[in-house]
Scaffold this motif. Sequence first.
Motif, PDB file in Angstrom:
ATOM      1  N   VAL A 279       0.707  -1.066   0.135  1.00 52.06           N
ATOM      2  CA  VAL A 279      -0.107   0.026   0.083  1.00 52.06           C
ATOM      3  C   VAL A 279       0.821   1.331   0.190  1.00 52.06           C
ATOM      4  N   LYS A 280       1.887   1.005   0.917  1.00 53.72           N
ATOM      5  CA  LYS A 280       2.797   2.453   0.703  1.00 53.72           C
ATOM      6  C   LYS A 280       3.465   2.798  -0.566  1.00 53.72           C
ATOM      7  N   ARG A 281       3.750   1.425  -1.124  1.00 48.73           N
ATOM      8  CA  ARG A 281       4.592   1.795  -2.439  1.00 48.73           C
ATOM      9  C   ARG A 281       3.583   1.962  -3.580  1.00 48.73           C
ATOM     10  N   GLY A 282       2.334   2.355  -3.562  1.00 53.34           N
ATOM     11  CA  GLY A 282       1.587   2.657  -4.580  1.00 53.34           C
ATOM     12  C   GLY A 282       0.550   1.553  -4.996  1.00 53.34           C
ATOM     13  N   ALA A 314      -0.850  -3.227  10.816  1.00 51.12           N
ATOM     14  CA  ALA A 314      -2.315  -3.045  10.738  1.00 51.12           C
ATOM     15  C   ALA A 314      -2.539  -1.367  10.698  1.00 51.12           C
ATOM     16  N   ALA A 315      -2.077  -1.049  11.879  1.00 50.38           N
ATOM     17  CA  ALA A 315      -2.473   0.544  12.145  1.00 50.38           C
ATOM     18  C   ALA A 315      -1.719   1.260  11.346  1.00 50.38           C
ATOM     19  N   ALA A 316      -0.404   0.898  10.773  1.00 50.26           N
ATOM     20  CA  ALA A 316       0.301   1.730   9.755  1.00 50.26           C
ATOM     21  C   ALA A 316      -0.378   1.582   8.467  1.00 50.26           C
ATOM     22  N   THR A 317      -0.910   0.467   8.177  1.00 49.35           N
ATOM     23  CA  THR A 317      -1.570   0.232   6.950  1.00 49.35           C
ATOM     24  C   THR A 317      -2.836   1.227   6.613  1.00 49.35           C
ATOM     25  N   LEU A 318      -3.607   1.093   7.984  1.00 52.28           N
ATOM     26  CA  LEU A 318      -4.822   2.010   8.035  1.00 52.28           C
ATOM     27  C   LEU A 318      -4.369   3.336   7.749  1.00 52.28           C
ATOM     28  N   VAL A 319      -3.560   3.910   8.211  1.00 51.53           N
ATOM     29  CA  VAL A 319      -2.919   5.197   8.088  1.00 51.53           C
ATOM     30  C   VAL A 319      -2.589   5.345   6.662  1.00 51.53           C
TER      31      VAL A 319
END
Length: 396
Positions: A279-282, A314-319
Amino acid sequence: MRDPVVVSTGQTYDRSSISLWIESGHATCPKTGQTLAHTQLTPNLALKNLIAMWCRDQRIPFESTEVNVKPNSVILNKTALEAIKMTVSFLVNKLTASQTIEATDRLVHELRVLAKTDSDSRTCIAEAGALPLLVKFLGSEHQSLQINAVTTILNLSILEANKTRIMETDGVLNGIIEVLRSGATWEAKGNAAATIFSLTGVHAYRKRLGKKTRVVKALLDLARTGPTNSKRDAMMAILNLAGDREAVGKLIESGVVEMIGEVMDTLVEEAVAILEVVVKRGGLVAVAAAYHGNMVKKLTIVLRDGSDRARESAAATLVHICRKGGSEMVGELAAITGIERVVWEIMGMGTGRARRKAATLLRILRRWAAGLIGEHFHTQMSTTVNMTSTRIVLPA
């Protein structure tokens, strides 16, 4: 020989024999005739491990005897290194001349054990030319020999300098990839995946391996179908590859998001960690499409019930999802019953990173709610003003 030790000339003897020689007044090395610089005896741990292993295989009792000596550390290191070089040279030479599969397998297993011992052993094995020999056994139909060969290379890859040797020695990387794709056992495939994970610790090699469709697809197949340990090895390699933005595109093309959905229930920590990086990488659009609107719910379940590490991811992904997906994604999260309580719990009891991400999530949720309330208040005020204006204008 049961307790091998090394004298100052680098020769190895059994402790009891060389001690008797020295105590009898001799000050020379029995084999070379050189005068001994000192009479300290350094344990040859590499050879001792091999002797112990051989005794186990032959069902011969072997009792380890440890002698605590504190010689000069420089002398100890130099002498021990000479002992390792001698042992490695012996094994590699025997391997070159070996004619039976069984004998070859035993020799490669001994190198595997040595390569696990320490950095000096890993250096000596690579410098002795073991890698070109090991390549030949990666494609062996003899299961034990294939496992021992790939595991020896895995152990060698722990040393940074050996990563370069593995990547540059003809046939080694291709051999590892073939074991990963079609190894004779799950153990061999898992150790090939672990070797890929080790190699991707170097940024340049991560980029290079991430471009190889064979590597990506083989890792995803292993993550889907292998036993738990092999799946975990594959997923750790995938996680490293996902650190490169170009590799993420290749992973998404090959089905990494679908794979995450398949293993989410059994390997939660690894699955959510990969999802976070994707998710972070697009990769948000691919993730949203694959989960058909259930992505946020699944992550919220992990946020509530997962391990500390899983909740952190999970928290980081939701952010990332809320920031990249806009108000629609935030609205999905806000609609989940009890979400603020879960976030508050992590802020109070999670890891340091989890607490920071949870605090960010709470701010996002509250800003979203404040924005809605502001819009609603603005709409009500406009309606009231319009109605008032109408009442004033009509009587006139």
